[in-house]
Design a protein around this motif. Structure first.
Motif, PDB file in Angstrom:
ATOM      1  N   GLU A 224      -4.578  -7.549  -3.612  1.00  0.00           N
ATOM      2  CA  GLU A 224      -3.182  -7.312  -4.020  1.00  0.00           C
ATOM      3  C   GLU A 224      -2.861  -5.826  -4.023  1.00  0.00           C
ATOM      4  O   GLU A 224      -1.777  -5.420  -3.584  1.00  0.00           O
ATOM      5  N   LEU A 225      -3.782  -5.020  -4.481  1.00  0.00           N
ATOM      6  CA  LEU A 225      -3.586  -3.577  -4.500  1.00  0.00           C
ATOM      7  C   LEU A 225      -3.467  -3.016  -3.079  1.00  0.00           C
ATOM      8  O   LEU A 225      -2.592  -2.197  -2.796  1.00  0.00           O
TER       9      LEU A 225
ATOM     10  N   HIS B 154       0.018  -0.938   1.232  1.00  0.00           N
ATOM     11  CA  HIS B 154       0.514  -1.079   2.600  1.00  0.00           C
ATOM     12  C   HIS B 154       2.041  -1.188   2.611  1.00  0.00           C
ATOM     13  O   HIS B 154       2.713  -0.524   3.419  1.00  0.00           O
ATOM     14  N   LEU B 155       2.587  -2.005   1.744  1.00  0.00           N
ATOM     15  CA  LEU B 155       4.042  -2.177   1.671  1.00  0.00           C
ATOM     16  C   LEU B 155       4.744  -0.886   1.248  1.00  0.00           C
ATOM     17  O   LEU B 155       5.786  -0.526   1.802  1.00  0.00           O
ATOM     18  N   ILE B 156       4.166  -0.184   0.292  1.00  0.00           N
ATOM     19  CA  ILE B 156       4.756   1.090  -0.159  1.00  0.00           C
ATOM     20  C   ILE B 156       4.750   2.093   0.992  1.00  0.00           C
ATOM     21  O   ILE B 156       5.742   2.777   1.235  1.00  0.00           O
ATOM     22  N   GLY B 157       3.633   2.174   1.695  1.00  0.00           N
ATOM     23  CA  GLY B 157       3.539   3.090   2.831  1.00  0.00           C
ATOM     24  C   GLY B 157       4.543   2.759   3.925  1.00  0.00           C
ATOM     25  O   GLY B 157       5.169   3.650   4.502  1.00  0.00           O
ATOM     26  N   ALA B 158       4.730   1.468   4.178  1.00  0.00           N
ATOM     27  CA  ALA B 158       5.679   1.047   5.211  1.00  0.00           C
ATOM     28  C   ALA B 158       7.112   1.411   4.819  1.00  0.00           C
ATOM     29  O   ALA B 158       7.875   1.920   5.640  1.00  0.00           O
ATOM     30  N   HIS B 159       7.469   1.189   3.564  1.00  0.00           N
ATOM     31  CA  HIS B 159       8.813   1.539   3.106  1.00  0.00           C
ATOM     32  C   HIS B 159       9.023   3.050   3.132  1.00  0.00           C
ATOM     33  O   HIS B 159      10.115   3.521   3.458  1.00  0.00           O
ATOM     34  N   CYS B 160       8.003   3.802   2.819  1.00  0.00           N
ATOM     35  CA  CYS B 160       8.090   5.265   2.862  1.00  0.00           C
ATOM     36  C   CYS B 160       8.340   5.726   4.299  1.00  0.00           C
ATOM     37  O   CYS B 160       9.192   6.592   4.542  1.00  0.00           O
TER      38      CYS B 160
ATOM     39  N   LYS C 258      10.888   0.871  -2.180  1.00  0.00           N
ATOM     40  CA  LYS C 258       9.620   1.579  -2.393  1.00  0.00           C
ATOM     41  C   LYS C 258       9.417   1.866  -3.883  1.00  0.00           C
ATOM     42  O   LYS C 258       8.324   1.631  -4.421  1.00  0.00           O
ATOM     43  N   ASP C 259      10.467   2.328  -4.545  1.00  0.00           N
ATOM     44  CA  ASP C 259      10.369   2.635  -5.972  1.00  0.00           C
ATOM     45  C   ASP C 259      10.073   1.381  -6.802  1.00  0.00           C
ATOM     46  O   ASP C 259       9.298   1.436  -7.763  1.00  0.00           O
ATOM     47  N   LYS C 260      10.672   0.253  -6.423  1.00  0.00           N
ATOM     48  CA  LYS C 260      10.391  -1.002  -7.132  1.00  0.00           C
ATOM     49  C   LYS C 260       8.940  -1.399  -6.963  1.00  0.00           C
ATOM     50  O   LYS C 260       8.289  -1.842  -7.912  1.00  0.00           O
ATOM     51  N   LEU C 261       8.428  -1.265  -5.746  1.00  0.00           N
ATOM     52  CA  LEU C 261       7.024  -1.593  -5.504  1.00  0.00           C
ATOM     53  C   LEU C 261       6.103  -0.638  -6.266  1.00  0.00           C
ATOM     54  O   LEU C 261       5.069  -1.064  -6.798  1.00  0.00           O
TER      55      LEU C 261
END
Length: 61
Positions: free
Chosen positions: A8-9, A14-20, A53-56
């Motif tokens: 999960e981490l 990965h999702l945070i990096g993609a949104h960034c 990104k901030d929500k994640l």
């Protein structure tokens, strides 16, 4: 926050990096754009990516 397992981490990172990445690309595209309507749309999409990104990121607190 519930404890996150390793998978999960990794997925969250990965999702945070993609949104960034999406946020930065859209900001760059909007800075290069000359069409006012398209520029505004790209800026809005960049802001939406930042919000996501901030929500994640809040899951890491």
């Amino acid at each position: 926050m519930a404890n996150l397992n390793q998978l999960e981490l990794q997925n969250l990172r990965h999702l945070i990096g993609a949104h960034c990445t999406i946020e930065k690309k859209l900001q760059f595209y909007s800075s290069q754009c000359t069409d006012a309507e398209l520029k505004q749309m790209l800026q809005k999409d960049a802001e939406d990516a930042k919000i996501s990104k901030d929500k994640l990121m809040s899951f890491l607190n």
